[in-house]
Design a protein around this motif. Sequence first.
Motif, short mmCIF file in Angstrom:
data_model
loop_
_atom_site.label_atom_id
_atom_site.label_comp_id
_atom_site.label_asym_id
_atom_site.label_seq_id
_atom_site.Cartn_x
_atom_site.Cartn_y
_atom_site.Cartn_z
N VAL A 168 0.81 -0.93 -0.34
CA VAL A 168 -0.32 0.16 0.13
C VAL A 168 0.87 1.16 -0.32
N VAL A 169 1.80 1.13 0.90
CA VAL A 169 2.72 2.15 0.71
C VAL A 169 3.37 2.55 -0.11
N SER A 170 3.82 1.86 -0.52
CA SER A 170 4.24 1.57 -2.15
C SER A 170 3.82 2.64 -3.40
N ARG A 171 2.82 1.74 -3.49
CA ARG A 171 1.36 1.86 -4.46
C ARG A 171 1.55 3.73 -4.29
N LEU A 172 1.10 3.77 -3.19
CA LEU A 172 0.41 5.38 -2.97
C LEU A 172 2.39 5.80 -3.23
N THR A 173 2.95 5.85 -2.72
CA THR A 173 3.77 6.64 -3.24
C THR A 173 5.00 6.78 -4.45
N ASP A 174 4.33 5.83 -5.55
CA ASP A 174 4.47 5.89 -6.94
C ASP A 174 3.41 6.11 -7.38
N VAL A 175 1.87 6.67 -6.75
CA VAL A 175 1.24 7.12 -7.87
C VAL A 175 1.11 8.73 -7.48
N MET A 176 2.04 9.01 -6.54
CA MET A 176 2.47 11.06 -6.16
C MET A 176 3.18 11.22 -6.45
N TYR A 177 4.45 9.13 -6.76
CA TYR A 177 5.47 9.98 -7.34
C TYR A 177 5.26 10.52 -9.35
N ALA A 178 3.95 9.90 -10.13
CA ALA A 178 3.80 9.74 -10.96
C ALA A 178 2.74 10.98 -11.42
N PHE A 179 2.61 11.88 -10.18
CA PHE A 179 1.91 13.36 -9.97
C PHE A 179 3.21 13.96 -10.13
N PRO A 180 3.55 15.53 -11.33
CA PRO A 180 3.89 16.38 -10.70
C PRO A 180 4.23 16.74 -9.14
N GLY A 181 5.22 16.70 -8.41
CA GLY A 181 5.56 17.50 -7.40
C GLY A 181 4.56 18.73 -7.79
N LEU A 182 5.34 19.97 -8.47
CA LEU A 182 4.41 21.29 -8.82
C LEU A 182 2.86 21.54 -8.97
N LEU A 183 2.61 20.56 -9.88
CA LEU A 183 1.55 20.12 -10.39
C LEU A 183 0.30 20.11 -9.32
N PHE A 184 0.94 19.22 -7.95
CA PHE A 184 0.09 18.71 -7.11
C PHE A 184 0.05 20.33 -5.86
N THR A 185 1.57 20.60 -5.92
CA THR A 185 1.56 21.50 -5.66
C THR A 185 0.51 23.21 -5.45
N VAL A 186 0.70 23.04 -6.97
CA VAL A 186 -0.07 24.88 -7.43
C VAL A 186 -1.54 24.21 -6.77
N LEU A 187 -2.69 22.94 -7.39
CA LEU A 187 -3.60 22.74 -7.19
C LEU A 187 -3.98 22.51 -5.87
N ILE A 188 -2.60 21.95 -4.75
CA ILE A 188 -3.41 22.58 -2.87
C ILE A 188 -3.39 23.87 -3.34
N ILE A 189 -2.47 25.23 -3.55
CA ILE A 189 -2.76 25.89 -3.45
C ILE A 189 -4.19 26.99 -4.09
N ALA A 190 -4.39 26.09 -5.33
CA ALA A 190 -5.80 27.04 -5.61
C ALA A 190 -6.99 26.39 -4.92
N VAL A 191 -6.58 25.71 -4.12
CA VAL A 191 -7.98 25.59 -3.22
C VAL A 191 -7.97 26.03 -1.89
N PHE A 192 -6.60 25.89 -0.81
CA PHE A 192 -6.40 26.91 -0.26
C PHE A 192 -6.27 28.45 0.49
N GLY A 193 -6.03 28.68 -1.21
CA GLY A 193 -4.94 29.81 -0.92
C GLY A 193 -3.39 29.92 -1.04
N ALA A 194 -3.37 31.18 -1.80
CA ALA A 194 -1.94 31.27 -2.04
C ALA A 194 -1.14 32.15 -0.42
N GLY A 195 -0.32 32.04 -0.38
CA GLY A 195 0.52 32.62 0.57
C GLY A 195 1.93 31.26 1.19
#
Length: 285
Positions: free
Chosen positions: A119-146
């Motif tokens: 489970v942990v390996s698949r979870l980390t693999d999925v997050m690796y497949a998703f660009p980290g910067l794009l993941f961060t931008v999506l979170i910022i889009a939901v919760f606001g910049a700062g």
Amino acid sequence: MTAPTLAPATAPVKIPAARRPYGAVLAGAVLGLVVLAALLAPLLAPYAPDVIDLSASLAGTTGDHLLGTDSSGQDLLSRVLYGARTSLVAPALLLAIAAVLGIALGTLAAWRGGWADTVVSRLTDVMYAFPGLLFTVLIIAVFGAGTTTSVLALGLAYTPTVAKYTRSVAIGERRKPYIDAYRVQGMGGLRICAFHLVPNLGRSVIGYLVVLFGEALMSLATLSYLGFGAQPPSSDWGLMVQEGQAAVVQGALLPALVPGVAIALVVVSFNVVGVRAADRLANGR
């Protein structure tokens, strides 16, 4: 009878002296000066970082402004000194979040094995497949910049990296005899991991986190440059580069060059020191 011949004495073998890590020493000195400057910013800065003087807009290097000013007339030396605080503290907080989550997940996967490891390996693999910067931008889009949102988002983005490294190190540590000895004594798995396994991973993990520090600083500066991280009137270095970009068209390079050089210098220094520290910690020195 001929006299016995004596074997010629062999010249002593010269063992080359270990090369001194001059690069790491120089990089460490640079980082020490940057940290000291950040701590003493109120004493070293000639002006407050938010003082605006439109009459001195885009002034070059003068006696009053050693590194020039930006388009608002703010002293660049003062802003860089105060900005060093955010640029050093924010990556440390980011990596602290990633370390807590990543070490917990990596240790769980290595200790339990089986479905937990899968489970942990698949979870980390999925997050690796998703660009980290794009993941961060999506979170910022939901919760606001700062800055706070950027630190939390990047902390989550760096968690899979720390988790994978911790898992690889913990698997080897878990096979050592002292783990079996604690088990024979009836000690529970949680206690073994918390008080013995994880502390013995400390050297390797800390060395790895030092290597990641420069990358984390660059990631935060990138977010601030894009407008997702620190917001005005902050003196964050990435934000300063973004604000000074317009002045380049007018022929004023210092507003973007000064913070850009500061970012590059600190990132390179952390990479050099991090690699050296990781090698020494891994070898137990």
